[in-house]
Design a protein around this motif. Sequence first.
Motif, PDB file in Angstrom:
ATOM      1  N   UNK A  40      19.075  -1.612   6.628  1.00  0.00           N
ATOM      2  CA  UNK A  40      17.639  -1.917   6.541  1.00  0.00           C
ATOM      3  C   UNK A  40      16.861  -0.671   6.153  1.00  0.00           C
ATOM      4  N   UNK A  41      17.206   0.466   6.783  1.00  0.00           N
ATOM      5  CA  UNK A  41      16.500   1.714   6.450  1.00  0.00           C
ATOM      6  C   UNK A  41      16.630   2.016   4.963  1.00  0.00           C
ATOM      7  N   UNK A  42      17.836   1.919   4.433  1.00  0.00           N
ATOM      8  CA  UNK A  42      18.046   2.318   3.044  1.00  0.00           C
ATOM      9  C   UNK A  42      17.397   1.327   2.084  1.00  0.00           C
ATOM     10  N   UNK A  43      17.257   0.072   2.500  1.00  0.00           N
ATOM     11  CA  UNK A  43      16.531  -0.901   1.676  1.00  0.00           C
ATOM     12  C   UNK A  43      15.056  -0.527   1.589  1.00  0.00           C
ATOM     13  N   UNK A  44      14.493  -0.103   2.708  1.00  0.00           N
ATOM     14  CA  UNK A  44      13.104   0.373   2.713  1.00  0.00           C
ATOM     15  C   UNK A  44      12.955   1.605   1.836  1.00  0.00           C
ATOM     16  N   UNK A  45      13.898   2.519   1.955  1.00  0.00           N
ATOM     17  CA  UNK A  45      13.853   3.764   1.183  1.00  0.00           C
ATOM     18  C   UNK A  45      13.961   3.496  -0.315  1.00  0.00           C
ATOM     19  N   UNK A  46      14.780   2.517  -0.681  1.00  0.00           N
ATOM     20  CA  UNK A  46      14.908   2.185  -2.104  1.00  0.00           C
ATOM     21  C   UNK A  46      13.578   1.719  -2.692  1.00  0.00           C
ATOM     22  N   UNK A  47      12.829   0.944  -1.928  1.00  0.00           N
ATOM     23  CA  UNK A  47      11.550   0.431  -2.416  1.00  0.00           C
ATOM     24  C   UNK A  47      10.547   1.569  -2.571  1.00  0.00           C
ATOM     25  N   UNK A  48      10.509   2.476  -1.589  1.00  0.00           N
ATOM     26  CA  UNK A  48       9.626   3.649  -1.718  1.00  0.00           C
ATOM     27  C   UNK A  48      10.020   4.487  -2.930  1.00  0.00           C
ATOM     28  N   UNK A  49      11.324   4.694  -3.099  1.00  0.00           N
ATOM     29  CA  UNK A  49      11.816   5.492  -4.215  1.00  0.00           C
ATOM     30  C   UNK A  49      11.437   4.854  -5.547  1.00  0.00           C
ATOM     31  N   UNK A  50      11.526   3.535  -5.617  1.00  0.00           N
ATOM     32  CA  UNK A  50      11.164   2.839  -6.852  1.00  0.00           C
ATOM     33  C   UNK A  50       9.690   3.037  -7.173  1.00  0.00           C
ATOM     34  N   UNK A  51       8.836   2.995  -6.152  1.00  0.00           N
ATOM     35  CA  UNK A  51       7.414   3.268  -6.375  1.00  0.00           C
ATOM     36  C   UNK A  51       7.203   4.653  -6.951  1.00  0.00           C
ATOM     37  N   UNK A  52       7.922   5.615  -6.412  1.00  0.00           N
ATOM     38  CA  UNK A  52       7.846   7.000  -6.905  1.00  0.00           C
ATOM     39  C   UNK A  52       8.304   7.081  -8.357  1.00  0.00           C
ATOM     40  N   UNK A  53       9.377   6.373  -8.683  1.00  0.00           N
ATOM     41  CA  UNK A  53       9.888   6.382 -10.050  1.00  0.00           C
ATOM     42  C   UNK A  53       8.910   5.739 -11.022  1.00  0.00           C
ATOM     43  N   UNK A  76       0.838  -1.200   0.000  1.00  0.00           N
ATOM     44  CA  UNK A  76       0.000   0.000   0.000  1.00  0.00           C
ATOM     45  C   UNK A  76       0.871   1.249   0.000  1.00  0.00           C
ATOM     46  N   UNK A  77       1.956   1.226   0.787  1.00  0.00           N
ATOM     47  CA  UNK A  77       2.881   2.371   0.817  1.00  0.00           C
ATOM     48  C   UNK A  77       3.466   2.623  -0.569  1.00  0.00           C
ATOM     49  N   UNK A  78       3.810   1.555  -1.292  1.00  0.00           N
ATOM     50  CA  UNK A  78       4.370   1.696  -2.636  1.00  0.00           C
ATOM     51  C   UNK A  78       3.323   2.216  -3.611  1.00  0.00           C
ATOM     52  N   UNK A  79       2.095   1.749  -3.491  1.00  0.00           N
ATOM     53  CA  UNK A  79       1.026   2.230  -4.374  1.00  0.00           C
ATOM     54  C   UNK A  79       0.792   3.730  -4.184  1.00  0.00           C
ATOM     55  N   UNK A  80       0.849   4.192  -2.947  1.00  0.00           N
ATOM     56  CA  UNK A  80       0.703   5.625  -2.680  1.00  0.00           C
ATOM     57  C   UNK A  80       1.915   6.385  -3.205  1.00  0.00           C
ATOM     58  N   UNK A  81       3.110   5.808  -3.035  1.00  0.00           N
ATOM     59  CA  UNK A  81       4.323   6.433  -3.581  1.00  0.00           C
ATOM     60  C   UNK A  81       4.213   6.587  -5.091  1.00  0.00           C
ATOM     61  N   UNK A  82       3.654   5.594  -5.749  1.00  0.00           N
ATOM     62  CA  UNK A  82       3.471   5.657  -7.202  1.00  0.00           C
ATOM     63  C   UNK A  82       2.568   6.816  -7.594  1.00  0.00           C
ATOM     64  N   UNK A  83       1.487   6.994  -6.859  1.00  0.00           N
ATOM     65  CA  UNK A  83       0.577   8.106  -7.161  1.00  0.00           C
ATOM     66  C   UNK A  83       1.249   9.453  -6.915  1.00  0.00           C
ATOM     67  N   UNK A  84       2.071   9.538  -5.882  1.00  0.00           N
ATOM     68  CA  UNK A  84       2.816  10.773  -5.617  1.00  0.00           C
ATOM     69  C   UNK A  84       3.828  11.044  -6.731  1.00  0.00           C
ATOM     70  N   UNK A 144       7.032  12.490   3.429  1.00  0.00           N
ATOM     71  CA  UNK A 144       6.199  11.315   3.676  1.00  0.00           C
ATOM     72  C   UNK A 144       7.055  10.063   3.762  1.00  0.00           C
ATOM     73  N   UNK A 145       7.932   9.875   2.759  1.00  0.00           N
ATOM     74  CA  UNK A 145       8.821   8.708   2.765  1.00  0.00           C
ATOM     75  C   UNK A 145       9.698   8.696   4.007  1.00  0.00           C
TER      76      UNK A 145
END
Length: 390
Positions: free
Chosen positions: A243-256, A79-87, A98-99
């Motif tokens: 671990x933090x940066x792995x989470x951040x990479x996934x959010x960033x990918x959703x945004x991309x 769900x976090x990634x889906x919202x990142x995609x919309x952003x 937010x991220x």
Amino acid sequence: MFKKTNKGGSDMDFKLSAEEKDIVEKAKDFIKTEIEPLTSRIEKENDYPEDLMKKMAKAGFLGISIPKKYGGRGHTNLIAVLIAEELGKVANVCAWPTFMNNSVAESLYYWGPEHIREKYIPPLCDGTAIGCLGFTEPETGSDPRMIKTTAKPEGDFYILNGVKRYVTNGNKPGHGLFFAKDETGKITAFVVEKLGPGYKCTKPWRFMGLEGMNCVDVVLRNVKVPKENIVGKKGDGFRVLLRWISTERIQQAGYMVGIGQAAVEESIKFMKRRKAAGKRLAQMQGFQWMIAEMQAKVDACRFMTYRAACAMDDGEPFQTISAEVKIFVVPMIQEVVRMALQIHGSYGYTKGFKVERLYRYAAHAGVTASSTEINKTIVGTSLISGRKEL
């Protein structure tokens, strides 16, 4: 969403529940009415509105995967990634605070201890605190051996001294996750309350995109941090960071992925109205081939990103998976946006056209939240060693 198979793999099933679909639709509406209209103002003022984070919290964008016990929403990382995609489709900087709040909250939840969770997670979830992370320094961005910030014990406190570079939202009220060498020479992670005695910030850096990111240098001069503010175990800070940066990479990918989809949609709109040699571009096979290739690339990136988020939700190791996502998604979406600019011709290089902003915003991803090259090292080392996590 992904469904686990009996053989331990993942089925390609991204079906959302009715509740999850409703969450995403409401997010789309909020972004369209509250976030997208802010774009021009943010770019002009190089800052986002003061009330943004509380609005984000009310809309359900903060604490997405955090249990309700700590003020979170209790949803999935997908769900976090889906919202990142919309952003990402909007392409303004509102995604970044937010991220940051979500990834810092996730780190505090995972590593604890419990008193840290109870004290510092709820303000990140309700928007009263704005999170940040301080690891990068003037002389290093990825090598913990080069860290010069120190943490020396003094009674019930540690005294932190050093300079952190590119701290997103380091100048905003709240607290952040900071890394320093303790008295043993190992890296330890601390929760630091910002803007207190000894905590100073420079003016925000100006980038080619990401206006309003509030990326500053933070100077720590004899900043007192309670020993109880250690996150995880003493000397285990680098594991906390990974671990933090792995989470951040996934959010960033959703945004991309969102940026890429927006580039496709902007190109289609332009092709339908633009004419050349008496025909609309949309009628020309060469342009049709371009958008077909662009959409295929976006869909492939979307698949990989959703897979990584679901791996995280399933409790699987995700550091290497997130690095694979970075290696694939970043250059692929950057190529999609370059193709969109090419379709637009000189208009794609012109201020006022959305594709120009998409191009600038996509450029950040190869050098932030760890560089593409470092992620190749992570994946390559993992493959050779046979270990999923380093």
